[in-house]
Design an enzyme around this catalytic site. Structure first.
Site, mmCIF file in Angstrom:
data_model
loop_
_atom_site.group_PDB
_atom_site.id
_atom_site.type_symbol
_atom_site.label_atom_id
_atom_site.label_comp_id
_atom_site.label_asym_id
_atom_site.label_seq_id
_atom_site.Cartn_x
_atom_site.Cartn_y
_atom_site.Cartn_z
ATOM 1 N N LYS A 206 -11.166 0.436 9.055
ATOM 2 C CA LYS A 206 -10.180 0.466 10.137
ATOM 3 C C LYS A 206 -9.887 1.917 10.529
ATOM 4 C CE LYS A 206 -5.404 -0.645 11.047
ATOM 5 N NZ LYS A 206 -4.159 -1.198 10.541
ATOM 6 N N GLU A 212 -14.088 6.347 -0.120
ATOM 7 C CA GLU A 212 -15.138 5.532 -0.736
ATOM 8 C C GLU A 212 -16.154 5.067 0.301
ATOM 9 O OE1 GLU A 212 -11.884 5.214 -1.120
ATOM 10 O OE2 GLU A 212 -11.342 4.394 -3.084
ATOM 11 N N GLY A 267 -5.162 -4.059 7.612
ATOM 12 C CA GLY A 267 -6.445 -4.083 6.901
ATOM 13 C C GLY A 267 -6.667 -5.383 6.134
ATOM 14 N N ARG A 268 -5.650 -5.841 5.410
ATOM 15 C CA ARG A 268 -5.828 -7.031 4.567
ATOM 16 C C ARG A 268 -5.697 -8.326 5.362
ATOM 17 N NH1 ARG A 268 -1.726 -3.811 3.344
ATOM 18 N NH2 ARG A 268 0.421 -4.510 3.523
ATOM 19 N N GLU A 353 -0.652 -6.113 -2.167
ATOM 20 C CA GLU A 353 -0.499 -4.925 -1.321
ATOM 21 C C GLU A 353 0.609 -5.167 -0.282
ATOM 22 O OE1 GLU A 353 -3.594 -3.047 1.428
ATOM 23 O OE2 GLU A 353 -4.030 -1.994 -0.426
ATOM 24 N N HIS A 384 -11.547 -22.630 -20.106
ATOM 25 C CA HIS A 384 -12.106 -22.216 -21.391
ATOM 26 C C HIS A 384 -11.785 -20.757 -21.682
ATOM 27 C CE1 HIS A 384 -14.257 -26.025 -21.774
ATOM 28 N NE2 HIS A 384 -14.296 -25.957 -20.452
ATOM 29 N N LYS A 512 -4.371 8.613 -4.052
ATOM 30 C CA LYS A 512 -5.383 9.217 -3.164
ATOM 31 C C LYS A 512 -5.154 10.722 -3.044
ATOM 32 C CE LYS A 512 -5.858 5.308 0.053
ATOM 33 N NZ LYS A 512 -5.740 4.872 1.439
HETATM 34 O O1 F6P Z 1 -5.945 2.176 0.427
HETATM 35 C C1 F6P Z 1 -5.581 0.919 0.854
HETATM 36 C C2 F6P Z 1 -6.200 0.579 2.174
HETATM 37 O O2 F6P Z 1 -5.596 1.316 3.185
HETATM 38 C C3 F6P Z 1 -6.099 -0.912 2.452
HETATM 39 O O3 F6P Z 1 -4.895 -1.283 2.977
HETATM 40 C C4 F6P Z 1 -7.262 -1.101 3.364
HETATM 41 O O4 F6P Z 1 -7.615 -2.464 3.476
HETATM 42 C C5 F6P Z 1 -8.296 -0.266 2.676
HETATM 43 O O5 F6P Z 1 -7.585 0.860 2.207
HETATM 44 C C6 F6P Z 1 -9.451 0.180 3.519
HETATM 45 O O6 F6P Z 1 -9.042 0.900 4.642
HETATM 46 P P1 F6P Z 1 -10.011 1.170 5.847
HETATM 47 O O7 F6P Z 1 -10.407 -0.125 6.453
HETATM 48 O O8 F6P Z 1 -9.224 2.019 6.795
HETATM 49 O O9 F6P Z 1 -11.209 1.904 5.301
#
Ligand code: F6P
Length: 548
Positions: A206, A212, A267-268, A353, A384, A512
């Site tokens: 987003k 990452e 995002g979620r 979150e 189990h 972060k």
């Molecule tokens: O660090 C949390 C977060 O901001 C989430 O809310 C989000 O889904 C995820 O990182 C990934 O963010 P992006 O889609 O901006 O890479």
């Protein structure tokens, strides 16, 4: 703004809790044969049975009063109307617009967002169809066989969970892969399975600033260019899903290969947006749209059903009841469908979150419990592993059982066995087994007097352990869409009642920030830290491998 504990309903619930806490559900069922029928709701083919909860009709009425006093009805309207209810980020919350199948306009700052939503859906349709029929081929002209979604959090968990849940709908010859972890192992393992010529990378972020995702995307890009021997290949093999056109361009992806989303998509809550492109590619746009349609049905139900019959509202209220009155701190989600194996992980982000917050909308630290720890595994595996604790442990863990009546892979008696286990577990949690019953059972099996005395306390189950059961006819795009939307709205209602902001996530920022400080210190000048942090950095510096 309402502190829920200052409402009349909360006070009444506290007094009511004292009346019901020692009631046993077994007795409630014995006294009232109509209980299950009364404490159940249906939506399409979905049966939501919440009768195995520690509630009476009065409990439900008081909980609904709590929702009313906390303004749930008003907040629902505000969300659908595009108010900036995500106040700490100054944004509307409109994942519902993404699946608005009707012709209702959805206004943000006096502008209807629906034309943009439809435009991007159309762009996704054209792209997904072209990938699927081979006309959107790779750099060497070969058709795409593998789609690799690179994203994390909401840009991974939703599409990954959905594509896994709907594997039977995958197009033959087209596979989806998901790379999220910055651990190089994740990307390396996926790259071992694919060929550059026939692989499409979807960089889903987003913000397009996530460390990452950008790290994985850069390494994937390098891998592709090395194999195909040309920078030009990037245009055919990389697309981006983002709100951030500038950052996408700076990364080297042509904005023509970008699919837009907007700041009012959390995002979620974004799998319904362009973030769902991997879903559309492997399942086909018609199935993606069925997913949206299922969610839309729930949106309409949520918007219009009276609170007492409103399934997400009931789910939310039951969670508040256990968390804030019975002291439950976690909630188990137990899908009895192997295809739903990522559903608990998906819900962990959606719920934790959103509602893992301790600050009220007025900026005060709240004096009551908020979002639970969400966890779970598919049944029957969980039985189990951790069900021992659910049945006989000291923690009260409300459970959600989810089970389709039809299997996607009918095989002998497997599905009957699966469903029998699901139903029986919910019954066992509710009913339990008294020590007297355990003693009788032992005697009947020929145990000696001493064995009866020794074993009966260990073989007794307290029961009275609450659960909801969601039964559906079959796991399809539409029924999955319904299920996800139910949980999304449950989370929203809980946030409203707890008087917290569910749509920001400031709690992810500190780690972060500190990682940005630590990263250069792993190889360069060491800064000032506590002795533990210092020791860990020093250990790593001593033992790290240098990478060329
Ligand atoms: O660090 C949390 C977060 O901001 C989430 O809310 C989000 O889904 C995820 O990182 C990934 O963010 P992006 O889609 O901006 O890479």
């Amino acid at each position: 703004m309402v502190d829920p504990t200052h409402t009349e309903a909360w006070r009444a619930l506290q007094a009511h809790y004292d009346e019901v806490r020692d009631m046993h559900m077994r007795d409630l069922f014995d006294e009232d044969p109509a209980r299950a029928g009364r404490l159940s709701s249906t939506l399409g083919d979905l049966l939501f049975d919440y009768s195995k909860n520690r509630v009476t009709d009065r409990s439900v009425s008081l909980l609904v009063e709590l929702a009313e006093e906390c303004g749930v009805r008003d907040w629902i309207e505000r969300m659908f109307a595009g108010d900036a209810i995500n106040a700490t980020e100054g944004r509307a919350v409109l994942h519902t617009a993404l699946r608005n199948r009707g012709d209702r306009p959805v206004m943000v700052h006096d502008v209807d967002v629906m034309p943009d939503v439809r435009r991007v859906l159309e762009q996704m349709r054209r792209f997904a169809e072209a990938v699927r029929d081979g006309s959107r081929a790779g750099h060497t002209g070969r058709a795409i066989t593998d789609v690799v979604n690179i994203g994390i959090g909401g840009s991974d968990l939703g599409p990954f969970m959905v594509t896994e849940a709907l594997r039977p709908y995958w197009k033959e010859g087209l596979r989806a892969h998901f790379v999220s972890n910055v651990d190089g192992t994740h990307l390396s393992e996926v790259l071992r399975e694919v060929r550059a010529e026939t692989t499409l990378f979807i960089v889903a972020s987003k913000t397009f600033t996530t460390q990452e995702t950008l790290t994985n995307a850069r390494s994937a890009r390098q891998w592709l260019v090395e194999r195909l021997g040309s920078e030009d290949a990037v245009a055919k093999h990389f697309v981006a899903l983002s709100t951030n056109r500038e950052a996408v361009t700076a990364f080297g992806i042509d904005p023509d290969n970008m699919f837009e989303l907007w700041d009012w998509v959390g995002g979620r809550y974004s799998l319904w947006s362009a973030i769902g492109l991997s879903i559309a590619c492997v399942l086909g746009m018609e199935h993606f749209e069925d997913l949206l349609a299922g969610a839309y049905e729930v949106d309409e139900h949520f918007r219009t059903a009276p609170l007492r019959e409103n399934i997400p509202v009931l789910m939310a209220l039951l969670g508040v009841w256990y968390g804030d009155f019975f002291g439950a701190t976690s909630h188990a989600v137990l899908p009895y469908d192997q295809y739903l194996h990522r559903f608990p992980a998906y819900l962990q982000q959606a719920d934790m979150e959103s509602n893992g917050k301790r600050t009220s909308r007025e900026g005060e630290v709240v004096a009551y419990g908020t979002g639970p720890i969400v966890w779970g595994e598919p049944g029957t595996n969980g039985q189990h592993a951790f069900f021992q604790l659910l049945h006989q442990g000291t923690h009260l863990v409300p459970c959600d059982f989810i089970v389709p009546a039809q299997s996607q892979n009918p095989l002998g008696q497997h599905h009957d066995i699966l469903v029998a286990n699901c139903i029986a577990q919910a019954e066992a949690l509710m009913r339990g087994k008294t020590e007297e019953e355990a003693r009788d059972e032992l005697r009947r099996s020929g145990a000696s007097k001493d064995q009866v005395v020794l074993l009966a306390p260990h073989k007794a189950f307290p029961g009275n352990r609450p659960s909801n059961t969601f039964m559906l006819e079959k796991l399809t795009p539409r029924t999955l869409g319904r299920l996800i939307a139910l949980y999304e709205h449950k989370i929203f209602v809980q946030g409203v009642i707890w008087n917290i902001y569910s749509f920001d996530q400031w709690g992810v920022e500190l780690g972060k920030q500190l990682a940005k400080v630590v990263l250069p210190e792993l190889t360069g000048q060491l800064g000032e830290h506590d002795s533990s942090t210092q020791q860990l950095i020093e250990y790593y510096r001593l033992h790290r491998e240098s990478v060329s």
